[in-house]
Motif scaffolding. Structure first.
Motif, short mmCIF file in Angstrom:
data_model
loop_
_atom_site.label_atom_id
_atom_site.label_comp_id
_atom_site.label_asym_id
_atom_site.label_seq_id
_atom_site.Cartn_x
_atom_site.Cartn_y
_atom_site.Cartn_z
N THR A 246 0.87 -1.18 0.00
CA THR A 246 0.00 0.00 0.00
C THR A 246 0.90 1.23 0.00
O THR A 246 2.13 1.11 0.01
N ALA A 247 0.30 2.42 -0.01
CA ALA A 247 1.06 3.65 -0.19
C ALA A 247 2.28 3.77 0.74
O ALA A 247 3.38 4.06 0.27
N PRO A 248 2.15 3.54 2.05
CA PRO A 248 3.31 3.76 2.92
C PRO A 248 4.43 2.73 2.70
O PRO A 248 5.55 2.95 3.17
N ASP A 249 4.14 1.65 2.01
CA ASP A 249 5.15 0.60 1.80
C ASP A 249 6.13 0.94 0.68
O ASP A 249 7.19 0.34 0.58
N ILE A 250 5.73 1.86 -0.18
CA ILE A 250 6.49 2.10 -1.41
C ILE A 250 7.16 3.47 -1.37
O ILE A 250 6.50 4.48 -1.16
N ALA A 251 8.48 3.49 -1.57
CA ALA A 251 9.20 4.74 -1.75
C ALA A 251 9.38 4.99 -3.24
O ALA A 251 9.47 4.05 -4.02
N VAL B 265 11.53 10.47 -1.98
CA VAL B 265 10.42 10.86 -1.10
C VAL B 265 9.59 9.63 -0.79
O VAL B 265 9.62 8.63 -1.49
N THR B 266 8.84 9.75 0.25
CA THR B 266 7.91 8.69 0.62
C THR B 266 6.52 9.18 0.30
O THR B 266 6.12 10.24 0.77
N PRO B 267 5.77 8.43 -0.52
CA PRO B 267 4.46 8.93 -0.91
C PRO B 267 3.44 8.79 0.21
O PRO B 267 3.67 8.10 1.19
N GLY B 268 2.35 9.49 0.01
CA GLY B 268 1.26 9.38 0.99
C GLY B 268 1.15 10.61 1.87
O GLY B 268 0.11 10.88 2.44
N GLY B 269 2.20 11.38 1.96
CA GLY B 269 2.14 12.63 2.69
C GLY B 269 1.78 12.46 4.15
O GLY B 269 1.12 13.32 4.75
N SER B 270 2.19 11.35 4.76
CA SER B 270 1.73 11.10 6.12
C SER B 270 2.79 11.40 7.18
O SER B 270 2.52 11.28 8.36
N GLU B 271 3.98 11.81 6.79
CA GLU B 271 5.00 12.14 7.78
C GLU B 271 4.92 13.61 8.16
O GLU B 271 4.46 14.42 7.37
#
Lengths: 174, 174
Positions: free
Chosen positions: B138-143, B167-173
């Motif tokens: 899912t989104a947080p698993d993929i850089a 970057v790490t996708p998902g904008g959750s950091e």
């Protein structure tokens, strides 16, 4: 037919497209998955006009795909983040990107490389598998069965027999 | 920026969207995956205007996503089929449909049911897994790592540091 009506179709593809079936919307979402959060960056990186970016961000917020959060007080500034609903568009973006890369890209110079950072740590090209048996699935592997409401909706639109009932997608049979 | 220019972007999402990033085009493709082949049926089932359907089919043929084949001589009639390039859009349509079903549908009345007909034979909701280790992603698993050409393209558009590099996708950091 207008898209505001099509959003009420029983078809889940049509309902999804009523929200995300627009190039600029999908480019804004691409940037959101790259970690972009600020209006100015969405505008620069999509190269859409300021009006288009503002419109698409507002619609994505209204539909629950993104949320607007204040991150600075003086002056007041906002950032835009994907909601859980928005983050679940990740498979759509990944499969679209891989398709573009396979059919339109230069294999020697891929624009992005996906890395399975929380798992095996390797570069990955994710594939779709059956939720039940975990085997990879492509178009000829999957049959589509219409639910009653959607079958009725389609029957009202056409009398063509092959538009009804159980069909095999891909259009590869004689 | 115009879409005819964006089709030349290094980004594979942008290049894919230059071809399929349009609601009517995606509805035409939905019908093609349902097995529809004739102009009249595409028109009835998408409820697009005749002009729009003709335009989208012509573009899909020009881009190599569909092909036009004569199926009758007197009068001459044509049908439209997905090419291999078009059939490989199946994961995009499936993930889009599942997203619409999950976030906008009535869980008790799904519009379509997908069945793994060549495999386990069961109703399936396909999931994306890593090509290397077969774990669901899912989104947080993929850089995302940008290639040189695309990193340069983005650098030319913005000086924002988080628009560059890994970057790490998902904008959750934070």
């Amino acid at each position: 037919m207008r898209w505001s009506d099509i959003g009420h179709s029983a078809c889940s593809v049509a309902r999804a497209l009523a929200i995300v079936g627009d190039r600029w919307t999908l480019l804004v979402l691409r940037e959101a998955f790259f970690g972009i959060r600020r209006y100015e960056d969405f505008q620069r990186l999509t190269q859409a006009s300021p009006r288009i970016v503002a419109d698409r961000l507002a619609k994505l917020v209204a539909e629950g795909v993104m949320e607007k959060q204040r991150y600075q007080e003086r002056p007041v500034r906002y950032e835009y983040r994907l909601t859980p609903m928005g983050r679940e568009l990740h498979p759509v973006m990944v499969t679209l990107s891989l398709w573009g890369q396979r059919w339109m890209g230069d294999p020697a110079r891929p624009p992005v490389r996906l890395v399975h950072r929380t798992g095996c740590g390797r570069p990955t090209m994710p594939v779709l598998v059956c939720s039940e048996c975990s085997e990879p699935v492509t178009a000829p592997d999957i049959a589509v069965e219409f639910g009653d409401a959607y079958a009725e909706e389609r029957a009202a639109l056409t009398r063509t027999p092959d538009a009804l009932g159980r069909v095999t997608p891909g259009g590869s049979e004689p």
